[in-house]
Scaffold this active site. Structure first.
Site, mmCIF file in Angstrom:
data_model
loop_
_atom_site.group_PDB
_atom_site.id
_atom_site.type_symbol
_atom_site.label_atom_id
_atom_site.label_comp_id
_atom_site.label_asym_id
_atom_site.label_seq_id
_atom_site.Cartn_x
_atom_site.Cartn_y
_atom_site.Cartn_z
ATOM 1 C CG HIS A 1 0.313 6.047 -0.987
ATOM 2 N ND1 HIS A 1 -0.671 6.697 -1.545
ATOM 3 C CD2 HIS A 1 -0.284 5.612 0.368
ATOM 4 C CE1 HIS A 1 -1.893 6.277 -1.039
ATOM 5 N NE2 HIS A 1 -1.416 5.637 0.144
ATOM 6 C CG HIS B 1 -1.822 1.140 1.482
ATOM 7 N ND1 HIS B 1 -3.130 1.248 0.760
ATOM 8 C CD2 HIS B 1 -1.604 2.541 1.661
ATOM 9 C CE1 HIS B 1 -3.542 2.621 1.183
ATOM 10 N NE2 HIS B 1 -2.739 3.134 1.469
ATOM 11 C CD GLU B 2 1.591 3.517 3.577
ATOM 12 O OE1 GLU B 2 1.960 4.538 3.031
ATOM 13 O OE2 GLU B 2 0.517 3.541 4.471
#
Length: 376
Positions: A34, A30-31
């Protein structure tokens, strides 16, 4: 009580380690979503953290990003230049005193479409991770497809009262076409007491039966749950088959499974907020830890399949329009696109506080469910 060091070690290996193995790749990807899109857009990434709180260990890469693994494994964050904190609240004081070079790498000063892409990249990475995991399982192990055939009707059950018979093929449940027996379970579990219209095929003839699943307490994967059951038994082994997939077919089927998880989750949440479903099925960290420990006791391979389900849930939840989540940032960007300017600092601050209150409330509800259903 755990009296000895050996018992503590065994408890950690059985309960904590599976949870960390489950949640860490989900948070990381998820990170990473980003991070990668932010780097592509020229944003200066100050911190990439797996977990919260004090760092266990960390390092700096050649572009100055501080990578770290922290003690509390309940999430993670990427902090960009120009952010006040991990929630990506703009730091107006810092922005005012930046040099021209620093402003070029500040996240809040990037064009709106770039900020939106960076925010969307996190949930997108979760969906991609789930598809990759599911596709891998489909290619390596295939998928067991159980025909939606009733092999037995439990005496005295809701299905028996409604007129189900062994040999019936279930065609649809409340208008949803049924392709496998497993679908039936997901459609009735949270509908105890609600009358469902089920189309069955019996010796070549279509019949419409109406049945209300009965609320039943079961224990599965270490958790006690109250669910709706019809009282029917699925097909025998001879009526099931294993289907293997090539790369393209696996990705297509994995994408379909991922979308099915999203649709089922959204349907459940919609009915929960309208009073049509109980919120007792929401799990918090304790519940997820218990499930991961139970799955890991079967095999760590199964744990990664569970990770696909959790990854979809994380990606979906992060898209909810709640300030503090990715969806909340996208909501703010929507207002910015309409107004032609960002929302005022006061309005954003109030929104983040309300969002935090909502998330804490949901966490408390989920934790109550975990404790109530598993301890009482």
């Amino acid at each position: 009580m755990l009296a000895t060091a050996q018992e503590w070690i065994v408890w950690v290996l059985q309960n904590v380690v599976p949870f960390v193995v489950l949640i860490t790749p989900i948070v990381f990807f998820h990170e990473l979503g980003h991070f990668l899109v932010a780097r592509a857009c020229g944003v200066n990434v100050e911190t990439f953290s797996i977990g919260f709180g004090p760092a266990i260990f960390g390092w700096h890469d050649r572009k100055g990003t501080h990578w770290k693994v922290s003690w509390i494994p309940l999430g993670g964050y990427v902090k960009f230049l120009g952010d006040m904190n991990a929630a990506s609240i703009p730091d107006s004081d810092q922005l005012e005193h930046m040099s021209v070079r620093e402003r070029a790498g500040a996240f809040p000063l990037k064009p709106l479409y770039q900020r939106a892409l960076i925010v969307l990249a996190g949930p997108a990475a979760n969906f991609i991770l789930a598809i990759v995991i599911l596709a891998g399982f489909l290619m390596a192990l295939g998928a067991s497809v159980a025909a939606p055939v009733v092999s037995k009707v439990e005496p005295g059950s809701a299905a028996a009262a409604a007129g189900f018979k062994a040999g019936d093929t279930i065609e649809s449940v409340d208008g949803t076409l049924i392709e496998s027996f497993d679908q039936i379970r997901t459609l009735v579990w949270d509908r105890a007491g609600q009358t469902l219209t089920i189309m069955v095929n019996r010796t070549g003839k279509n019949l419409t039966l109406r049945v209300a699943p009965r609320l039943t307490v079961i224990k599965e994967l270490g958790q006690t749950q109250s669910v709706g059951l019809l009282g029917i038994v699925g097909p025998t082994a001879s009526q099931s088959k294993t289907v293997y997939y090539g790369p393209f077919g696996a990705v297509a089927e994995a994408s379909r499974e991922t979308w099915a998880i999203v649709a089922t989750t959204m349907e459940y949440l919609g009915r929960m907020f309208t009073g049509g479903a109980s919120p007792s099925q929401l799990n918090g960290p304790i519940g997820i830890a218990k499930i991961s420990a139970a799955v890991a006791s079967v095999s760590y391979l199964s744990l990664f399949r569970l990770a696909a389900l959790i990854s979809v849930s994380v990606g979906l939840i992060n898209l909810f329009p709640i300030p503090i989540l990715d969806g909340g940032h996208l909501l703010y960007y929507g207002f910015e696109a309409v107004l032609g300017r960002p929302l005022g600092a006061r309005a954003q601050d109030v929104g983040f506080r309300l969002g935090l209150a909502v998330m804490l409330g949901l966490l408390l509800l989920a934790t109550f469910n975990d404790l109530h259903l598993n301890l009482f």
